[in-house]
Design a protein around this motif. Sequence first.
Motif, PDB file in Angstrom:
ATOM      1  N   ASN A 169       0.800  -1.223   0.000  1.00 22.90           N
ATOM      2  CA  ASN A 169       0.000   0.000   0.000  1.00 22.90           C
ATOM      3  C   ASN A 169       0.831   1.272   0.000  1.00 22.90           C
ATOM      4  OD1 ASN A 169       1.056  -0.030   2.528  1.00 22.90           O
ATOM      5  ND2 ASN A 169      -0.897  -0.091   3.630  1.00 22.90           N
ATOM      6  N   ARG A 170       2.141   1.136  -0.134  1.00 21.74           N
ATOM      7  CA  ARG A 170       3.000   2.313  -0.171  1.00 21.74           C
ATOM      8  C   ARG A 170       2.741   3.156  -1.419  1.00 21.74           C
ATOM      9  NH1 ARG A 170       4.935   5.070   3.240  1.00 21.74           N
ATOM     10  NH2 ARG A 170       6.828   5.590   2.075  1.00 21.74           N
ATOM     11  N   ARG A 171       2.282   2.535  -2.497  1.00 17.78           N
ATOM     12  CA  ARG A 171       2.035   3.286  -3.733  1.00 17.78           C
ATOM     13  C   ARG A 171       1.038   4.411  -3.507  1.00 17.78           C
ATOM     14  NH1 ARG A 171       2.128  -2.178  -5.331  1.00 17.78           N
ATOM     15  NH2 ARG A 171       3.885  -2.692  -6.719  1.00 17.78           N
ATOM     16  N   ALA A 172      -0.003   4.122  -2.718  1.00 14.62           N
ATOM     17  CA  ALA A 172      -1.046   5.123  -2.493  1.00 14.62           C
ATOM     18  C   ALA A 172      -0.593   6.223  -1.544  1.00 14.62           C
ATOM     19  CB  ALA A 172      -2.299   4.442  -1.945  1.00 14.62           C
ATOM     20  N   ARG A 173       0.484   5.980  -0.802  1.00 16.11           N
ATOM     21  CA  ARG A 173       0.921   6.935   0.225  1.00 16.11           C
ATOM     22  C   ARG A 173       2.054   7.830  -0.246  1.00 16.11           C
ATOM     23  NH1 ARG A 173       1.028   3.308   5.810  1.00 16.11           N
ATOM     24  NH2 ARG A 173      -1.136   2.565   5.685  1.00 16.11           N
ATOM     25  N   VAL A 174       2.668   7.512  -1.376  1.00 17.20           N
ATOM     26  CA  VAL A 174       3.812   8.278  -1.857  1.00 17.20           C
ATOM     27  C   VAL A 174       3.372   9.198  -2.986  1.00 17.20           C
ATOM     28  CG1 VAL A 174       6.069   8.157  -2.971  1.00 17.20           C
ATOM     29  CG2 VAL A 174       5.485   6.522  -1.166  1.00 17.20           C
ATOM     30  N   ASN A 175       3.418  10.502  -2.722  1.00 19.12           N
ATOM     31  CA  ASN A 175       3.057  11.498  -3.727  1.00 19.12           C
ATOM     32  C   ASN A 175       4.219  12.396  -4.112  1.00 19.12           C
ATOM     33  OD1 ASN A 175       0.162  10.850  -3.880  1.00 19.12           O
ATOM     34  ND2 ASN A 175       0.111  11.593  -1.758  1.00 19.12           N
ATOM     35  N   SER A 176       5.325  12.272  -3.379  1.00 21.98           N
ATOM     36  CA  SER A 176       6.535  13.041  -3.689  1.00 21.98           C
ATOM     37  C   SER A 176       7.711  12.351  -3.022  1.00 21.98           C
ATOM     38  CB  SER A 176       6.418  14.480  -3.185  1.00 21.98           C
ATOM     39  OG  SER A 176       6.456  14.513  -1.768  1.00 21.98           O
ATOM     40  N   ALA A 177       8.909  12.840  -3.297  1.00 19.47           N
ATOM     41  CA  ALA A 177      10.104  12.251  -2.695  1.00 19.47           C
ATOM     42  C   ALA A 177      10.080  12.365  -1.175  1.00 19.47           C
ATOM     43  CB  ALA A 177      11.350  12.921  -3.256  1.00 19.47           C
ATOM     44  N   ARG A 178       9.382  13.358  -0.655  1.00 19.09           N
ATOM     45  CA  ARG A 178       9.327  13.559   0.791  1.00 19.09           C
ATOM     46  C   ARG A 178       8.677  12.371   1.509  1.00 19.09           C
ATOM     47  NH1 ARG A 178       9.916  17.961   3.839  1.00 19.09           N
ATOM     48  NH2 ARG A 178      10.064  19.243   1.965  1.00 19.09           N
ATOM     49  N   ASP A 179       7.844  11.613   0.783  1.00 23.50           N
ATOM     50  CA  ASP A 179       7.118  10.499   1.394  1.00 23.50           C
ATOM     51  C   ASP A 179       7.906   9.181   1.373  1.00 23.50           C
ATOM     52  OD1 ASP A 179       4.889  12.187   1.762  1.00 23.50           O
ATOM     53  OD2 ASP A 179       4.215  11.793  -0.290  1.00 23.50           O
ATOM     54  N   LEU A 180       9.089   9.181   0.747  1.00 23.35           N
ATOM     55  CA  LEU A 180       9.865   7.952   0.587  1.00 23.35           C
ATOM     56  C   LEU A 180      10.715   7.674   1.818  1.00 23.35           C
ATOM     57  CD1 LEU A 180      11.068   8.540  -3.086  1.00 23.35           C
ATOM     58  CD2 LEU A 180       9.414   6.806  -2.358  1.00 23.35           C
ATOM     59  N   THR A 181      10.928   6.399   2.099  1.00 20.55           N
ATOM     60  CA  THR A 181      11.871   5.990   3.145  1.00 20.55           C
ATOM     61  C   THR A 181      13.240   5.792   2.506  1.00 20.55           C
ATOM     62  OG1 THR A 181      11.511   3.618   2.861  1.00 20.55           O
ATOM     63  CG2 THR A 181      10.003   4.791   4.340  1.00 20.55           C
ATOM     64  N   LEU A 182      14.280   5.716   3.344  1.00 19.63           N
ATOM     65  CA  LEU A 182      15.628   5.539   2.814  1.00 19.63           C
ATOM     66  C   LEU A 182      15.747   4.224   2.043  1.00 19.63           C
ATOM     67  CD1 LEU A 182      18.466   6.630   2.566  1.00 19.63           C
ATOM     68  CD2 LEU A 182      19.001   5.678   4.807  1.00 19.63           C
ATOM     69  N   GLY A 183      15.093   3.175   2.536  1.00 15.95           N
ATOM     70  CA  GLY A 183      15.136   1.899   1.836  1.00 15.95           C
ATOM     71  C   GLY A 183      14.458   1.955   0.480  1.00 15.95           C
ATOM     72  N   GLU A 184      13.423   2.776   0.347  1.00 13.59           N
ATOM     73  CA  GLU A 184      12.702   2.878  -0.926  1.00 13.59           C
ATOM     74  C   GLU A 184      13.505   3.633  -1.976  1.00 13.59           C
ATOM     75  OE1 GLU A 184       8.100   2.636   0.728  1.00 13.59           O
ATOM     76  OE2 GLU A 184       9.117   4.583   0.628  1.00 13.59           O
ATOM     77  N   TYR A 185      14.368   4.545  -1.559  1.00 13.68           N
ATOM     78  CA  TYR A 185      15.236   5.209  -2.532  1.00 13.68           C
ATOM     79  C   TYR A 185      16.097   4.180  -3.260  1.00 13.68           C
ATOM     80  CZ  TYR A 185      14.138   9.917  -0.845  1.00 13.68           C
ATOM     81  OH  TYR A 185      13.496  11.085  -0.538  1.00 13.68           O
ATOM     82  N   ARG A 186      16.541   3.174  -2.531  1.00 20.00           N
ATOM     83  CA  ARG A 186      17.376   2.139  -3.170  1.00 20.00           C
ATOM     84  C   ARG A 186      16.589   1.432  -4.268  1.00 20.00           C
ATOM     85  NH1 ARG A 186      18.056  -3.344  -1.933  1.00 20.00           N
ATOM     86  NH2 ARG A 186      16.843  -3.079  -0.024  1.00 20.00           N
ATOM     87  N   TRP A 187      15.323   1.098  -4.015  1.00 22.40           N
ATOM     88  CA  TRP A 187      14.517   0.424  -5.039  1.00 22.40           C
ATOM     89  C   TRP A 187      14.372   1.306  -6.276  1.00 22.40           C
ATOM     90  CZ3 TRP A 187      10.040  -0.784  -1.117  1.00 22.40           C
ATOM     91  CH2 TRP A 187      10.513  -1.710  -0.180  1.00 22.40           C
ATOM     92  N   ILE A 188      14.220   2.614  -6.057  1.00 17.56           N
ATOM     93  CA  ILE A 188      14.058   3.531  -7.187  1.00 17.56           C
ATOM     94  C   ILE A 188      15.310   3.545  -8.053  1.00 17.56           C
ATOM     95  CG2 ILE A 188      13.798   5.975  -7.813  1.00 17.56           C
ATOM     96  CD1 ILE A 188      12.038   6.254  -5.297  1.00 17.56           C
ATOM     97  N   PHE A 189      16.481   3.674  -7.421  1.00 17.28           N
ATOM     98  CA  PHE A 189      17.717   3.771  -8.182  1.00 17.28           C
ATOM     99  C   PHE A 189      18.128   2.440  -8.805  1.00 17.28           C
ATOM    100  CE2 PHE A 189      18.334   7.513  -5.320  1.00 17.28           C
ATOM    101  CZ  PHE A 189      18.354   8.472  -6.315  1.00 17.28           C
ATOM    102  N   GLU A 190      17.556   1.326  -8.320  1.00 17.43           N
ATOM    103  CA  GLU A 190      17.830   0.030  -8.932  1.00 17.43           C
ATOM    104  C   GLU A 190      17.012  -0.194 -10.202  1.00 17.43           C
ATOM    105  OE1 GLU A 190      17.088  -2.711  -5.757  1.00 17.43           O
ATOM    106  OE2 GLU A 190      19.199  -2.835  -5.180  1.00 17.43           O
ATOM    107  N   ASP A 191      16.001   0.665 -10.443  1.00 16.64           N
ATOM    108  CA  ASP A 191      15.189   0.556 -11.662  1.00 16.64           C
ATOM    109  C   ASP A 191      16.008   1.033 -12.863  1.00 16.64           C
ATOM    110  OD1 ASP A 191      12.281   0.264 -12.789  1.00 16.64           O
ATOM    111  OD2 ASP A 191      13.037   2.179 -13.570  1.00 16.64           O
ATOM    112  N   ASP A 192      16.134   0.195 -13.881  1.00 18.77           N
ATOM    113  CA  ASP A 192      16.985   0.508 -15.039  1.00 18.77           C
ATOM    114  C   ASP A 192      16.546   1.781 -15.737  1.00 18.77           C
ATOM    115  OD1 ASP A 192      18.515  -1.717 -14.557  1.00 18.77           O
ATOM    116  OD2 ASP A 192      17.410  -3.010 -15.951  1.00 18.77           O
TER     117      ASP A 192
END
Length: 451
Positions: free
Chosen positions: A367-390
Amino acid sequence: MAAGDVIVTPTGGRRIAVGYLDGPYRYRPEADPEMRHVRSVRWTQRDLDRHTVQPDLRDSLGSLLTVFELRRNEAAARLHVLADQAIDPGPSHAHPESTRLATPERLQELVQTAMVAEDTVSLTIRELIGIWGHVHRWPSVIDDIQAGLDVLGLATNPSFADISNNINSTVAIVPVGVAPHSGVHVPTAQELPRQADLDEHPVTVRIGQMPSADLGTQLLSVSPGDDVSRAMTTMALNNFSQMPVLAADRRLLGAVSWESIGLANLAGPTALTLDAVIVRPREADADDELLEWIPEIYRRGYVFVRGDQGTTTGIVTAADLTMQLGSQLRPFILIAEIERRLRRIVDRALADGAISLPQIHAVLRGNRRARVNSARDLTLGEYRWIFEDDAVWTALGWGVDAELFAARLLIASTFRNNLMHLNPDLDAEAETELLPLTGLLTMLRSLDYGA
């Protein structure tokens, strides 16, 4: 620094060089502006593995300072041996076999040998966790070592996981359920504390967990019969503001300080005696909560520490407190800036259209998709998932190795999770775990071109 001092410096690739300072200061006007102020060193060891140095000093080598002094656990004497023989003998209070405990399996062998000889293996908690390559008792570290001890059929008495025990306190390493000899109780599996029970205990930082609170016989003092000049000379030579007056049994009788000497001098120019400059200081028990004593330490400048046997074991000064609390704050500051840099980078990429919010949602979970509307809503662990996307990585166009960058983000995320548990092992010199964070932050500052 003085001629004859031992010098240790990193040489790259987790190697170190060790030698002796053998020349005075020189100024080289012809050299690079950053390298004109020099001292000559006679290097005796040019390519040592950092792990030649035992964990209690090794983590100190990672200080963020350019030049600093290693003081803990008889560092000077040990570094002389390191410079001459390429070995670290360890502190004198360590178990004689602790320098040979390179692996958990070696620990098991030592315990088995001790059983035959009706002996007991004892190590400090710091030495124990160092066998598994750790510095701090993070919750994940406790789980790791407890699992390792379970596999070996070993336990510690008292429990190394109980944070009310100082990291420098000693525990016995015993086989579970087997009494090695009479007079030594070995706990059964049922008697060992459950991790759930330990987690229920309040995580309270004690006075005794301050490094300077457990100096033992290394705590310099004067005796009642000493002359006041001895106290003044000792304080001047060691840059002390105060020192204890101890009885023969190491019990506190009073304190002498530059302030008490100055106040006694106001009475007139008569020759001072030690009795005339002694004041009654405050003394805290090692088990007292540090938080309760902070106002007193800042008001008076110091408090002496009383150990289990009623003897004075150390002193905690305002300078100790400032350094210690500053070292505890530094990891929070590093993590905070790393998160702010990542947020700015992602926000800028979203604003520029380099990446889109749907791309971010695609890598999020549950359910994190519905809660994230900007970078401010991301956790440190989620930044890693973003940067791992090709697709995201390609859009950023960085000349950075994606795999190494993601691995470093994982380290930062894990460190942050541990940090939120507030590690109780106060250690002002443990810098090793901060090195990956400082390296990541340096890179992020470069990538965050709006800084």
